[in-house]
Scaffold this motif. Structure first.
Motif, PDB file in Angstrom:
ATOM      1  N   LEU A 232     -16.242  28.019 -75.335  1.00 39.37           N
ATOM      2  CA  LEU A 232     -15.966  26.885 -74.399  1.00 39.37           C
ATOM      3  C   LEU A 232     -14.928  27.087 -73.488  1.00 39.37           C
ATOM      4  CD1 LEU A 232     -17.535  23.790 -76.284  1.00 39.37           C
ATOM      5  CD2 LEU A 232     -18.844  25.444 -74.650  1.00 39.37           C
TER       6      LEU A 232
ATOM      7  N   GLU B 265     -15.058  28.283 -69.805  1.00 50.05           N
ATOM      8  CA  GLU B 265     -15.555  27.453 -68.669  1.00 50.05           C
ATOM      9  C   GLU B 265     -14.443  26.985 -67.945  1.00 50.05           C
ATOM     10  OE1 GLU B 265     -19.057  24.225 -68.200  1.00 50.05           O
ATOM     11  OE2 GLU B 265     -17.878  24.043 -69.873  1.00 50.05           O
ATOM     12  N   SER B 266     -13.173  27.057 -68.167  1.00 50.15           N
ATOM     13  CA  SER B 266     -11.909  26.822 -67.714  1.00 50.15           C
ATOM     14  C   SER B 266     -11.982  27.231 -66.098  1.00 50.15           C
ATOM     15  CB  SER B 266     -10.705  27.025 -68.176  1.00 50.15           C
ATOM     16  OG  SER B 266      -9.466  26.636 -67.398  1.00 50.15           O
ATOM     17  N   THR B 267     -11.580  26.287 -65.129  1.00 53.44           N
ATOM     18  CA  THR B 267     -11.540  26.822 -63.543  1.00 53.44           C
ATOM     19  C   THR B 267     -10.092  27.149 -62.886  1.00 53.44           C
ATOM     20  OG1 THR B 267     -11.091  24.633 -63.124  1.00 53.44           O
ATOM     21  CG2 THR B 267     -13.456  25.285 -63.067  1.00 53.44           C
TER      22      THR B 267
ATOM     23  N   THR C 242     -14.790  30.266 -62.390  1.00 52.21           N
ATOM     24  CA  THR C 242     -14.521  29.998 -63.793  1.00 52.21           C
ATOM     25  C   THR C 242     -14.071  31.028 -64.467  1.00 52.21           C
ATOM     26  OG1 THR C 242     -16.871  30.440 -64.843  1.00 52.21           O
ATOM     27  CG2 THR C 242     -16.375  28.046 -63.740  1.00 52.21           C
TER      28      THR C 242
ATOM     29  N   LEU D 206     -15.390  32.501 -67.286  1.00 59.00           N
ATOM     30  CA  LEU D 206     -16.471  33.218 -67.444  1.00 59.00           C
ATOM     31  C   LEU D 206     -17.048  33.978 -66.332  1.00 59.00           C
ATOM     32  CD1 LEU D 206     -18.541  34.194 -69.586  1.00 59.00           C
ATOM     33  CD2 LEU D 206     -19.929  32.210 -69.236  1.00 59.00           C
ATOM     34  N   GLU D 207     -17.424  33.249 -65.400  1.00 56.06           N
ATOM     35  CA  GLU D 207     -17.969  33.881 -64.150  1.00 56.06           C
ATOM     36  C   GLU D 207     -17.103  35.289 -63.508  1.00 56.06           C
ATOM     37  OE1 GLU D 207     -19.798  31.430 -61.053  1.00 56.06           O
ATOM     38  OE2 GLU D 207     -19.201  29.630 -62.448  1.00 56.06           O
TER      39      GLU D 207
ATOM     40  N   SER E 244     -18.557  33.760 -79.763  1.00 58.56           N
ATOM     41  CA  SER E 244     -18.041  32.640 -79.843  1.00 58.56           C
ATOM     42  C   SER E 244     -17.852  32.217 -81.302  1.00 58.56           C
ATOM     43  CB  SER E 244     -19.138  31.423 -79.261  1.00 58.56           C
ATOM     44  OG  SER E 244     -20.165  31.946 -79.720  1.00 58.56           O
TER      45      SER E 244
ATOM     46  N   GLN F 180     -23.866  33.283 -72.372  1.00 56.62           N
ATOM     47  CA  GLN F 180     -23.978  31.893 -72.308  1.00 56.62           C
ATOM     48  C   GLN F 180     -22.911  31.038 -73.078  1.00 56.62           C
ATOM     49  OE1 GLN F 180     -26.155  29.624 -70.851  1.00 56.62           O
ATOM     50  NE2 GLN F 180     -26.992  31.550 -70.053  1.00 56.62           N
ATOM     51  N   LEU F 181     -22.100  30.057 -72.902  1.00 55.77           N
ATOM     52  CA  LEU F 181     -21.063  29.746 -73.534  1.00 55.77           C
ATOM     53  C   LEU F 181     -21.627  29.120 -74.684  1.00 55.77           C
ATOM     54  CD1 LEU F 181     -19.039  28.267 -70.476  1.00 55.77           C
ATOM     55  CD2 LEU F 181     -18.606  30.289 -71.622  1.00 55.77           C
TER      56      LEU F 181
ATOM     57  N   VAL G 242     -10.213  22.589 -70.161  1.00 56.66           N
ATOM     58  CA  VAL G 242     -11.974  22.204 -69.920  1.00 56.66           C
ATOM     59  C   VAL G 242     -12.192  20.715 -70.326  1.00 56.66           C
ATOM     60  CG1 VAL G 242     -12.396  24.619 -70.708  1.00 56.66           C
ATOM     61  CG2 VAL G 242     -12.083  23.189 -72.434  1.00 56.66           C
TER      62      VAL G 242
END
Length: 326
Positions: free
Chosen positions: A99, A102-104, A109, A111-112, A137, A161-162, A243
């Motif tokens: 998870l 998912e930090s921006t 993010t 992940l992206e 994970s 997927q997270l 997050v």
């Protein structure tokens, strides 16, 4: 110049012949000058002797000698370090999908950004490399077994997927298992291909709690060392990442220390990246390290070109200046 850099250094003995030609040319020129000075009737000499051309008359001979030197060096077989694409290698790209990814702090993010860079990495690897994908994970799974087909790897990267928790040790053990599975399929006479794990993560291991647990990341890194599989770690993110969980902003600072330790234990290299640009730079470095190997290759072509061109220019110069070949 070290003779160890030449495949057949005995050909350098031909340079003695080149030196003999140079000495003979100098002797002939000196004798011609002495004979000319013995001609006492200088007025008659000016009318019957051809006009001296000065230093240009030495150019064809000089070029011929240079050409012979170049061809001699080419015959000696000079070698140099050259990079050639690897035909046999296995790389497991292991990506953290906990998870915290998912930090921006890394736009858009973590992940992206990791997905985008990972696809570029996959596309840029040399074709002969078998690339596999592991996501982790709280558990780890082989999403794509090592293959030279990049399409399934790209599709799997897009579908990441997270999930909760971070089992870094399980990720390494799972990657090693994927490598062993491919190696078992290789004919025994060829031996297993060289392998490497590229591990991207942003946070500390949470499952199990201790890194030196039997299933912990440091234990897994030691196992990779035993198998001769270095781990290139990429700690991705910043120290100020957060997050949102249950309405609260939870700090998720990047864990450079443990990632560096994993790389050190396994015999690999540790990298840091806090932006997409830096991550791409890391992957570019890895593509060079993984996709190519340095070997000693033939380096005679420049010398062959020098010898051939100098010899041709020598012949052309002699025809222009003396109307005959040297």
């Amino acid at each position: 110049m070290s003779l160890s850099g030449f495949a057949s250094p005995l050909w350098f003995l031909l340079l003695l012949a080149v030196a003999a030609l140079l000495a003979g040319y100098l002797v002939v020129q000196r004798r011609r000058r002495r004979n000319t000075l013995r001609f006492t009737n200088l007025a008659l000499l000016e009318r019957v002797a051809p006009q001296r051309q000065g230093w240009p008359r030495h150019v064809p001979t000089t070029l011929l000698l240079v050409g012979l030197v170049g061809l001699t060096v080419a015959l000696a077989g000079p070698t140099d370090d050259v990079k050639v694409p690897r035909n046999r290698a296995t790389v497991i790209l292991t990506i953290d999908v906990s998870l915290s990814m998912e930090s921006t702090d890394v736009a858009p993010t973590r992940l992206e950004a990791a997905q985008q860079a990972a696809k570029d990495f996959a596309n840029g690897l040399t074709p002969g490399i078998n690339l596999g994908l592991v996501a982790f994970s709280g558990t780890a799974a082989v999403l794509v077994s090592p293959t030279t087909d990049r399409a399934p790897v790209r599709r799997a990267i897009d579908s990441l997927q997270l999930a909760e928790r971070t089992a870094t040790g399980e990720a390494i053990f799972t990657s090693l298992q994927a490598i062993d599975t491919l190696a078992a399929l290789v004919p025994s006479g060829e031996g297993p291909p060289p392998a490497r794990i590229v591990l991207l993560s942003d946070g500390k291991q949470t499952v199990p709690e201790k890194t030196d647990d039997p299933r912990g990341s440091f234990t897994a890194a030691a196992r990779a060392k035993e198998k001769g599989v270095p781990i290139s770690t990429i700690s991705f993110g910043t120290t100020y990442g957060t997050v949102g969980i249950d309405g609260q902003q939870i700090p998720v600072p990047v864990d450079d220390a443990s990632m560096g330790r994993i790389a050190d234990i396994s015999g690999g290299d540790a990298y840091r990246a806090s932006s997409l640009e830096q991550l791409n730079q890391v992957y570019d470095t890895l593509k060079e390290q993984i996709g190519f190997e340095t070997t000693r290759g033939d380096a005679s072509r420049p010398w062959l070109l020098l010898g051939t061109l100098a010899s041709l220019l020598s012949a052309a110069g002699a025809l222009v200046l003396t109307q005959r070949l040297p």
